[in-house]
Scaffold this motif. Structure first.
Motif, mmCIF file in Angstrom:
data_model
loop_
_atom_site.group_PDB
_atom_site.id
_atom_site.type_symbol
_atom_site.label_atom_id
_atom_site.label_comp_id
_atom_site.label_asym_id
_atom_site.label_seq_id
_atom_site.Cartn_x
_atom_site.Cartn_y
_atom_site.Cartn_z
ATOM 1 N N ALA A 11 0.837 -1.202 0.000
ATOM 2 C CA ALA A 11 0.000 0.000 0.000
ATOM 3 C C ALA A 11 0.868 1.247 0.000
ATOM 4 C CB ALA A 11 -0.918 -0.009 1.210
ATOM 5 N N THR A 12 0.309 2.332 -0.523
ATOM 6 C CA THR A 12 0.992 3.623 -0.571
ATOM 7 C C THR A 12 0.180 4.662 0.191
ATOM 8 O OG1 THR A 12 -0.140 4.391 -2.562
ATOM 9 C CG2 THR A 12 1.859 3.042 -2.871
ATOM 10 N N ILE A 13 0.771 5.821 0.391
ATOM 11 C CA ILE A 13 0.062 6.910 1.057
ATOM 12 C C ILE A 13 -1.176 7.318 0.261
ATOM 13 C CG2 ILE A 13 1.450 8.725 -0.029
ATOM 14 C CD1 ILE A 13 1.247 10.312 2.570
ATOM 15 N N SER A 14 -1.105 7.191 -1.072
ATOM 16 C CA SER A 14 -2.266 7.506 -1.911
ATOM 17 C C SER A 14 -3.408 6.536 -1.636
ATOM 18 C CB SER A 14 -1.883 7.459 -3.389
ATOM 19 O OG SER A 14 -0.938 8.457 -3.691
ATOM 20 N N ASP A 15 -3.078 5.252 -1.374
ATOM 21 C CA ASP A 15 -4.118 4.262 -1.051
ATOM 22 C C ASP A 15 -4.787 4.604 0.275
ATOM 23 O OD1 ASP A 15 -1.913 1.673 -2.278
ATOM 24 O OD2 ASP A 15 -3.492 2.769 -3.340
ATOM 25 N N VAL A 16 -3.991 5.025 1.242
ATOM 26 C CA VAL A 16 -4.543 5.407 2.545
ATOM 27 C C VAL A 16 -5.460 6.614 2.387
ATOM 28 C CG1 VAL A 16 -3.995 6.205 4.865
ATOM 29 C CG2 VAL A 16 -2.568 4.468 3.774
ATOM 30 N N ALA A 17 -4.992 7.608 1.617
ATOM 31 C CA ALA A 17 -5.799 8.808 1.395
ATOM 32 C C ALA A 17 -7.126 8.465 0.739
ATOM 33 C CB ALA A 17 -5.021 9.801 0.545
ATOM 34 N N GLY A 21 -10.790 8.850 2.295
ATOM 35 C CA GLY A 21 -11.525 9.938 1.648
ATOM 36 C C GLY A 21 -10.947 11.296 1.933
ATOM 37 N N VAL A 22 -9.601 11.372 2.006
ATOM 38 C CA VAL A 22 -8.931 12.642 2.287
ATOM 39 C C VAL A 22 -7.798 12.844 1.290
ATOM 40 C CG1 VAL A 22 -9.478 12.514 4.753
ATOM 41 C CG2 VAL A 22 -7.318 11.557 3.921
ATOM 42 N N SER A 23 -7.102 13.954 1.411
ATOM 43 C CA SER A 23 -5.960 14.230 0.554
ATOM 44 C C SER A 23 -4.701 13.573 1.102
ATOM 45 C CB SER A 23 -5.721 15.740 0.434
ATOM 46 O OG SER A 23 -5.335 16.267 1.697
ATOM 47 N N ARG A 24 -3.685 13.442 0.243
ATOM 48 C CA ARG A 24 -2.405 12.908 0.699
ATOM 49 C C ARG A 24 -1.794 13.802 1.776
ATOM 50 N NH1 ARG A 24 1.562 11.110 -4.063
ATOM 51 N NH2 ARG A 24 2.884 11.276 -2.230
ATOM 52 N N VAL A 30 -1.155 13.866 9.647
ATOM 53 C CA VAL A 30 -1.434 12.979 10.780
ATOM 54 C C VAL A 30 -0.183 12.234 11.207
ATOM 55 C CG1 VAL A 30 -2.658 10.885 11.478
ATOM 56 C CG2 VAL A 30 -3.892 12.735 10.327
ATOM 57 N N PHE A 31 0.546 11.674 10.229
ATOM 58 C CA PHE A 31 1.709 10.866 10.580
ATOM 59 C C PHE A 31 2.945 11.713 10.897
ATOM 60 C CE2 PHE A 31 0.567 6.467 10.327
ATOM 61 C CZ PHE A 31 -0.646 6.482 9.627
ATOM 62 N N ASN A 32 2.949 12.971 10.433
ATOM 63 C CA ASN A 32 4.058 13.870 10.777
ATOM 64 C C ASN A 32 3.806 14.631 12.072
ATOM 65 O OD1 ASN A 32 5.347 13.152 8.462
ATOM 66 N ND2 ASN A 32 4.841 15.000 7.320
ATOM 67 N N GLY A 33 2.515 14.622 12.516
ATOM 68 C CA GLY A 33 2.188 15.399 13.699
ATOM 69 C C GLY A 33 2.179 16.882 13.438
ATOM 70 N N THR A 34 1.883 17.307 12.195
ATOM 71 C CA THR A 34 1.853 18.727 11.848
ATOM 72 C C THR A 34 0.448 19.121 11.422
ATOM 73 O OG1 THR A 34 2.442 18.254 9.545
ATOM 74 C CG2 THR A 34 4.250 18.688 11.073
ATOM 75 N N GLU A 39 -10.364 15.176 15.011
ATOM 76 C CA GLU A 39 -10.248 13.838 15.605
ATOM 77 C C GLU A 39 -10.938 12.789 14.737
ATOM 78 O OE1 GLU A 39 -10.138 15.266 20.300
ATOM 79 O OE2 GLU A 39 -11.632 13.804 19.590
ATOM 80 N N ALA A 40 -12.097 13.129 14.181
ATOM 81 C CA ALA A 40 -12.831 12.169 13.353
ATOM 82 C C ALA A 40 -12.034 11.813 12.096
ATOM 83 C CB ALA A 40 -14.196 12.740 12.968
ATOM 84 N N THR A 41 -11.453 12.830 11.454
ATOM 85 C CA THR A 41 -10.667 12.576 10.240
ATOM 86 C C THR A 41 -9.403 11.794 10.578
ATOM 87 O OG1 THR A 41 -11.487 14.619 9.231
ATOM 88 C CG2 THR A 41 -9.511 13.660 8.275
ATOM 89 N N THR A 42 -8.763 12.141 11.687
ATOM 90 C CA THR A 42 -7.566 11.409 12.111
ATOM 91 C C THR A 42 -7.882 9.939 12.329
ATOM 92 O OG1 THR A 42 -6.599 13.367 13.144
ATOM 93 C CG2 THR A 42 -5.801 11.227 13.917
ATOM 94 N N ALA A 43 -9.030 9.664 12.970
ATOM 95 C CA ALA A 43 -9.434 8.271 13.215
ATOM 96 C C ALA A 43 -9.640 7.524 11.906
ATOM 97 C CB ALA A 43 -10.704 8.241 14.064
ATOM 98 N N ARG A 44 -10.278 8.170 10.921
ATOM 99 C CA ARG A 44 -10.488 7.512 9.621
ATOM 100 C C ARG A 44 -9.163 7.181 8.948
ATOM 101 N NH1 ARG A 44 -13.867 11.670 8.096
ATOM 102 N NH2 ARG A 44 -12.701 11.983 6.161
ATOM 103 N N ILE A 45 -8.218 8.139 9.026
ATOM 104 C CA ILE A 45 -6.920 7.933 8.400
ATOM 105 C C ILE A 45 -6.175 6.777 9.067
ATOM 106 C CG2 ILE A 45 -4.628 8.969 8.067
ATOM 107 C CD1 ILE A 45 -6.104 11.666 7.679
ATOM 108 N N LEU A 46 -6.176 6.743 10.399
ATOM 109 C CA LEU A 46 -5.480 5.679 11.118
ATOM 110 C C LEU A 46 -6.128 4.315 10.846
ATOM 111 C CD1 LEU A 46 -4.813 7.483 14.529
ATOM 112 C CD2 LEU A 46 -3.181 7.032 12.669
ATOM 113 N N ASP A 47 -7.474 4.283 10.784
ATOM 114 C CA ASP A 47 -8.173 3.032 10.476
ATOM 115 C C ASP A 47 -7.814 2.533 9.081
ATOM 116 O OD1 ASP A 47 -11.291 3.884 12.220
ATOM 117 O OD2 ASP A 47 -9.410 2.974 12.926
#
Length: 349
Positions: A11-17, A21-24, A30-34, A39-47
């Protein structure tokens, strides 16, 4: 193409995005901490990342840790002038207001307007890995900085409008010559039919657009005689052009200048030559600098928010780097600030 041990595509970052349903850039934040991600979007990305078995590569982590957390900016001054212009100072303050809370520094260089020298400067910046990105200002016709920075793979944004399409983002009001209609309309309402514009060097894109906007504002009003002259943006040239215009047989009754310092120099030259402001000639500046309140009469000016422009440019370069905070700042169309240096047109031959 990389694959996992079980033969499936990694998988790639594009697949996660796509899965979240978000941008790269949102995944990167989220993963850089910047940046600021809900919170809801962060949870979707981590899932989505867990489901796909994705995590940042060790190479990407190393690249992040090598960041300088510095943004480069070049501002210009004439060879015989030491200080930075007031509008540049306002832009710098706006940039710092965005960078500083995120622990990004500003690497500022004050240079003469020599494009070859500046291109070499950017090459040295890249080779020494001194900045993560740069903010460009003062676009000129035939500007080579954009292609060079693109070739160097240095993230960059332009504060202003380019003369032609460029491979970088830019930040500006729309249209780029905005702000010229209101002073012309103000003067016409006060009976002025001979209006001059003392502009800047039209190799600079902002000067070119302002001249075109002035010509268009005059052309839209039958019976209005407009004349535009070009200078190097210096106060001395503004004063000289002011006297030349006011001593001409068909002298204008109103003068619009490309900057407030130019307008103040022109107003002083006119007064020393025996003209009363605004009784004999009305004067309008451009930028809305505070110093315009401390001349006599107070300067009517087109107010442009330099601090906000700096904030917008800083936000844009941080967005390119995946670290933009909050909402994108929105630039406002410059507005006319009426003070004492404009009035009714005098009776002239």
């Amino acid at each position: 193409m990389t694959s996992r041990a079980d033969g499936r595509k990694r998988a790639t970052i594009s697949d996660v995005a796509a899965g979240a349903g978000v941008s790269r850039s949102a995944v990167s934040k989220v993963f850089n901490g910047t940046g600021h991600i809900s919170e809801a979007t962060t949870a979707r990305i981590l899932d989505a990342a867990r489901e796909l078995g994705w995590s940042p590569s060790s190479a990407a982590v190393a690249l992040r840790s090598a960041r300088t957390r510095a943004i480069g900016l070049v501002v210009y001054r004439s060879r015989d002038v030491v200080e930075i212009s007031p509008i540049s100072s306002a832009v710098i303050a706006g940039i710092e207001s965005v960078l500083s809370p995120l622990d990004f520094g500003l690497l500022l260089h004050v240079r003469d307007r020599d494009q070859e020298d500046e291109l070499d400067f950017y090459r040295r910046l890249v080779s020494a890995n001194r900045v993560d990105g740069v903010i460009l200002t003062d676009s000129v016709v035939g500007d080579r900085r954009f292609d060079v920075l693109h070739e160097l793979r240095m993230p960059a944004v332009l504060l202003g409008t380019p003369a032609e399409e460029i491979p970088l983002r830019n930040v500006d009001v729309d249209p780029p010559g905005a702000g010229m209609e209101s002073p012309v309309a103000h003067l016409v309402r006060h009976g002025h039919t001979r209006i001059a514009y003392v502009g800047g060097d039209e190799k600079r894109v902002v000067a070119m657009h302002r001249r075109r906007a002035f010509d268009a504002a005059v052309a839209d009003r039958p019976g209005i005689d407009g004349i535009a002259v070009e200078t190097s943006y210096s106060a001395n040239e503004a004063a000289e052009e002011t006297l030349r215009l006011l001593r001409s047989p068909d002298r204008p009754t109103a003068l619009i200048y490309a900057s407030d310092p130019m307008a103040m120099a022109g107003m002083r030259a006119a007064k020393l030559d025996g003209f009363r402001v605004p009784d004999d000639v009305s004067v309008i500046g451009f930028d809305g600098l505070t110093m315009g309140e401390w001349v006599e009469p107070q300067l009517t000016t087109v107010r442009r928010d330099g601090v906000l422009r700096g904030r917008a440019a800083a936000w844009e370069i941080l967005d390119v780097l995946g670290a933009a905070p909050g909402e994108r700042p929105v630039l406002h169309v410059p507005e006319l600030l009426v003070r004492g240096s404009t009035g009714r047109a005098p009776d002239v031959p």
